[in-house]
Design a protein around this motif. Structure first.
Motif, PDB file in Angstrom:
ATOM      1  N   TYR A  15      -5.329 -13.454  34.894  1.00 21.74           N
ATOM      2  CA  TYR A  15      -5.646 -12.438  35.894  1.00 21.74           C
ATOM      3  C   TYR A  15      -6.993 -11.829  35.510  1.00 21.74           C
ATOM      4  O   TYR A  15      -7.385 -11.837  34.341  1.00 21.74           O
ATOM      5  N   PHE A  16      -7.702 -11.343  36.499  1.00 17.35           N
ATOM      6  CA  PHE A  16      -9.065 -10.863  36.247  1.00 17.35           C
ATOM      7  C   PHE A  16      -9.040  -9.491  35.581  1.00 17.35           C
ATOM      8  O   PHE A  16      -8.370  -8.573  36.047  1.00 17.35           O
ATOM      9  N   HIS A  17      -9.786  -9.398  34.485  1.00 21.29           N
ATOM     10  CA  HIS A  17      -9.953  -8.126  33.789  1.00 21.29           C
ATOM     11  C   HIS A  17     -11.432  -8.023  33.424  1.00 21.29           C
ATOM     12  O   HIS A  17     -11.922  -8.749  32.555  1.00 21.29           O
ATOM     13  N   LYS A  18     -12.131  -7.127  34.099  1.00 18.56           N
ATOM     14  CA  LYS A  18     -13.591  -7.070  33.992  1.00 18.56           C
ATOM     15  C   LYS A  18     -14.101  -6.898  32.568  1.00 18.56           C
ATOM     16  O   LYS A  18     -14.997  -7.642  32.140  1.00 18.56           O
ATOM     17  N   PHE A  42     -13.827 -10.143  30.651  1.00 17.75           N
ATOM     18  CA  PHE A  42     -14.819 -11.097  31.153  1.00 17.75           C
ATOM     19  C   PHE A  42     -16.200 -10.814  30.562  1.00 17.75           C
ATOM     20  O   PHE A  42     -16.903 -11.730  30.116  1.00 17.75           O
ATOM     21  N   LEU A  49     -11.960 -17.735  27.867  1.00 19.68           N
ATOM     22  CA  LEU A  49     -13.255 -17.537  28.519  1.00 19.68           C
ATOM     23  C   LEU A  49     -14.402 -17.671  27.533  1.00 19.68           C
ATOM     24  O   LEU A  49     -15.448 -18.246  27.853  1.00 19.68           O
TER      25      LEU A  49
END
Length: 286
Positions: A56-59, A62, A179
């Motif tokens: 899930y996206f977590h700024k 990232f 990432l």
């Protein structure tokens, strides 16, 4: 804390293993890119299989991954280049000097406080690495270029270490690790293409074929080193963990002794003893 210590020691073993493979490869810059790509594939597969909930996206995660991978990729690239211009035994001790920079940045950025005996332990580890690996240089211009490139690599690594520590402490550690590995692979390919910009493809200037067996082994070793180090880093100060990771120098020499039949003289015995003394001080002050 004992589990974090063990994880980072294990990471140092795998770190030494893939560095040994870099030393035996025919084209070190190209091989570095190949194992970075292999590592990204392996770690991504590992994350998909075992930690699907991490997607899930977590700024912040990232951003930390983007920054740390950028500096780590620069470190890998310049280290590989330094090996081309000077003896590995001459430049490798210089590339291990990053904990000095890291300790300074960690004090100001992460508010880490290292005890006097902890500092002594870090100094002893780095001194031991220097003693074990240093030899008389070639004394020419290209050798000096290799040394300066190695110093630049260590300096750049220290900035990546700061983002790395903040990344593993984010709410999505496994996403960060994946990432970071993926971005490192991208950066490594990009930097190599830029440095070989007259080439149409990555391998156009490589006079040897891809060493697939070494690439797979190197990718697996780098993947294991990457994952175990970050999991250990969660519960350990970066000032200590970065120095403890330098155990890879000792393990690298031992691997060279057994696999490459390198010599293990008095200089390396003394260096080993100094490293062990430093590791003991670090362990007692954690």
């Amino acid at each position: 804390m004992s589990s974090a210590f063990a994880l980072i020691v294990i990471s140092a073993v795998f770190h030494a293993a893939w560095n040994l493979l870099v030393k035996t490869s025919a084209d070190k810059v190209a091989y570095n890119v190949h194992i970075q790509v292999a590592t990204a594939v392996f770690i991504t597969s590992y994350t998909v299989l075992f930690f699907p909930e991490a997607f899930y996206f977590h700024k912040p995660t990232f951003i930390y991954a983007l920054l740390s991978s950028f500096f780590f990729a620069l470190y890998q690239h310049f280290t590989a280049i330094s090996y081309k211009y000077a003896d590995v035994s001459l430049v490798y001790p210089i590339t291990t000097s990053s904990p000095f920079f890291i300790m300074i940045w960690a004090y100001f950025i992460l508010d880490e406080h290292v005890t006097p005996f902890g500092i002594l332990g870090i100094v002893l580890v780095l001194a031991g690495c220097y003693i074990m690996n240093i030899t008389k240089g070639k004394g020419n211009k290209s050798g000096l270029y290799g040394i300066l490139t190695a110093l630049l690599a260590a300096f750049l690594y220290s900035f990546g270490a700061m983002a790395d520590k903040m990344g593993v402490e984010s709410v999505n550690t496994h996403l960060y690790i994946m990432l970071m590995a993926d971005f490192m692979s991208f950066y490594s390919v990009l930097f190599t293409i830029i440095s070989h910009r007259k080439s149409v493809t990555l391998h156009r200037k490589v006079s040897v074929p891809v060493q697939w067996k070494l690439v797979i082994l190197g990718g697996l070793a780098m993947s294991a080193s990457t994952i175990t180090y970050r999991l250990g880093l969660i519960d350990m100060q970066i000032s200590y963990s970065s120095a403890l990771r330098q155990l890879s120098s000792l393990f690298g020499v031992l691997m060279g002794l057994f696999f490459l039949k390198e010599s293990y003289g008095l200089q390396r015995i003394v260096g080993s003893m100094v490293i062990v003394a430093g590791i003991m001080l670090i362990r007692l002050n954690m």
